[in-house]
Structures are given as C-alpha cells and as structure tokens.
Enzyme design. Structure first.
Site, PDB file in Angstrom:
ATOM      1  N   ASP A  20       0.907  -1.006   0.081  1.00  0.00           N
ATOM      2  CA  ASP A  20      -0.101  -0.075   0.049  1.00  0.00           C
ATOM      3  C   ASP A  20       0.839   1.086   0.004  1.00  0.00           C
ATOM      4  O   ASP A  20       2.206   1.008   0.278  1.00  0.00           O
ATOM      5  CB  ASP A  20      -0.820  -0.115   1.259  1.00  0.00           C
ATOM      6  CG  ASP A  20      -1.797   1.221   1.632  1.00  0.00           C
ATOM      7  OD1 ASP A  20      -2.299   1.682   0.534  1.00  0.00           O
ATOM      8  OD2 ASP A  20      -1.617   1.831   2.374  1.00  0.00           O
ATOM      9  N   ASP A  22      -0.114   5.048   1.108  1.00  0.00           N
ATOM     10  CA  ASP A  22      -0.541   5.940   2.185  1.00  0.00           C
ATOM     11  C   ASP A  22      -0.454   5.142   3.542  1.00  0.00           C
ATOM     12  O   ASP A  22      -1.139   4.438   3.684  1.00  0.00           O
ATOM     13  CB  ASP A  22      -1.726   6.784   2.011  1.00  0.00           C
ATOM     14  CG  ASP A  22      -1.822   7.670   0.874  1.00  0.00           C
ATOM     15  OD1 ASP A  22      -1.050   8.555   0.833  1.00  0.00           O
ATOM     16  OD2 ASP A  22      -2.694   7.433  -0.211  1.00  0.00           O
ATOM     17  N   ASP A 176      -1.365  -0.644   6.194  1.00  0.00           N
ATOM     18  CA  ASP A 176      -1.469  -0.380   7.762  1.00  0.00           C
ATOM     19  C   ASP A 176      -2.822   0.066   8.012  1.00  0.00           C
ATOM     20  O   ASP A 176      -3.162   0.707   9.220  1.00  0.00           O
ATOM     21  CB  ASP A 176      -0.785   1.369   7.559  1.00  0.00           C
ATOM     22  CG  ASP A 176      -1.566   2.167   6.793  1.00  0.00           C
ATOM     23  OD1 ASP A 176      -1.981   3.141   7.252  1.00  0.00           O
ATOM     24  OD2 ASP A 176      -1.905   1.839   5.660  1.00  0.00           O
TER      25      ASP A 176
END
Length: 211
Positions: A20, A22, A176
């Site tokens: 990922d 961001d 995250d």
C-alpha cells in the site's frame, strides 16, 4: 474490525511483494486529514478523525458518496473528490517516507518483483512516489482507478499480483489499515501489518501511521 477468514501462514520465501502507499510507504495521514478538514467544512459534512482513520484505503469519492447519503447532503462525489485532491496536492512536498517499510522495498529491489496497490488516484500516488524517489523500485502501480471493487475487496491486490506475474499465494503484502489487511487476506496473500513494524522499529521512524 474482525473477520472469520484465517490469516494466510507466513511464506518462507515470497516471490513478490506488494505495498500500500498512504500510511505504508509514505507518512501522509496528517496531510490527508488537513485536506479533509477543509473539504468537510466547505460542504458541511461531519467526518470524525477516528472514522477517517478507519476508512483508510477507501477512495475519496467513495467516502464522499457515503457521507452524502448518510447525512443528506447533496453533492457530486467526483467533483468534491477533485476538490480534496486539489487541497492535498500542495502538501505532497511535506510527505516523509515510512523508513522501516521503504527500507524493505529498497533491500528487495532487483531481487523480487514489487508493486504498489493503493486506494488513491494514479496522479496523486505517482507524485508521492516520485517525491520520495522510490517510483523506480516498483514494476507496477495499481490505484483505485484500475479496479471496480475497492478495499476491503481483494481486487486491487490481485491486479497488482497479476501485473508482476506472481500468483497471489506467493505474494507478501504490506498494509497499515484493517480494511487493507482484510483485502490482503481475501486475496489469499500473506499480510504484514505496518503498524506493528513501526512499533517494533521505533528508531527508524519519527512518524505515525497513515491513511
């Protein structure tokens, strides 16, 4: 967030890595939140910070459509998403890397095929990767515009695996957010929670999590 799906067992040696962007490669959360505050005030929408974090990985247009429906505020999700993008673009120069994750990508460059799988737009994610000087590490960058079903659906991770030519069961993916981890599990990949990496390697980070 809970799920009945059992986590995929660790892979001894993955054949491909997927990240990922961001909050995983880039510490963008405070900057995205700043842009969202401007937009929600402008359009009289309510988005608590806690919910903002929980929606990590969901495209802006989908968040706006959700808020519009829930709060009875008529708006064009695509148009307002472009407004949010315009607020965020000038802030990209302030984005810092999440070093513990970027170091993994750098260490595996040239050894394993790697991809980015992000709920952001191609324009924004490309600029963030260029700003951090890591775009060249990845053979593919897949964004929300490349798939129909967004996280927590597995589509974006499956498309990333397809583009680097690695079967999902041989991929290790980094995220995250709970939604992102659900997407990885649904794709049949090994998942790494970046929040745990940052917690266990505090000396590498002077930052928090992300969107």
């Amino acid at each position: 967030m809970t799920t009945d799906r059992k986590p995929i067992p660790p892979i001894v040696q993955p054949r491909g890595l997927i990240f990922d962007c961001d909050g995983t490669l880039a510490d963008t959360m405070p900057l995205h939140w700043r842009a969202w505050q401007v937009i929600t005030e402008r359009h009289r929408l309510h988005l608590p910070e806690e919910r903002f974090y929980a929606l990590g990985g969901v495209p802006s247009r989908d968040i706006l459509k959700m808020l519009s429906t829930e709060q009875g505020v008529p708006l064009d999700p695509l148009m307002v998403a472009r407004e949010k993008e315009a607020e965020y673009l000038p802030l990209i120069a302030r984005v810092e890397p999440i070093n513990v994750v970027v170091s993994i990508a750098r260490e595996n460059y040239g050894k394993l095929p790697m991809a980015v799988a992000s709920g952001g737009t191609g324009r924004i994610i490309g600029q963030v990767l260029d700003h951090l000087g890591i775009r060249n590490l990845f053979a593919a960058v897949v964004t929300s515009e490349d798939v129909v079903n967004q996280k927590p659906a597995p589509d974006i991770f499956l498309e990333a695996a397809r583009r680097i030519g690695v079967l999902p069961q041989y991929c290790r993916a980094y995220e995250d957010t709970d939604l992102g981890l659900l997407a990885i599990h649904a794709a049949g990949m090994e998942a790494v929670d970046v929040r745990e990496l940052v917690k266990n390697h505090p000396r590498l980070e002077g930052m928090g999590g992300g969107l």
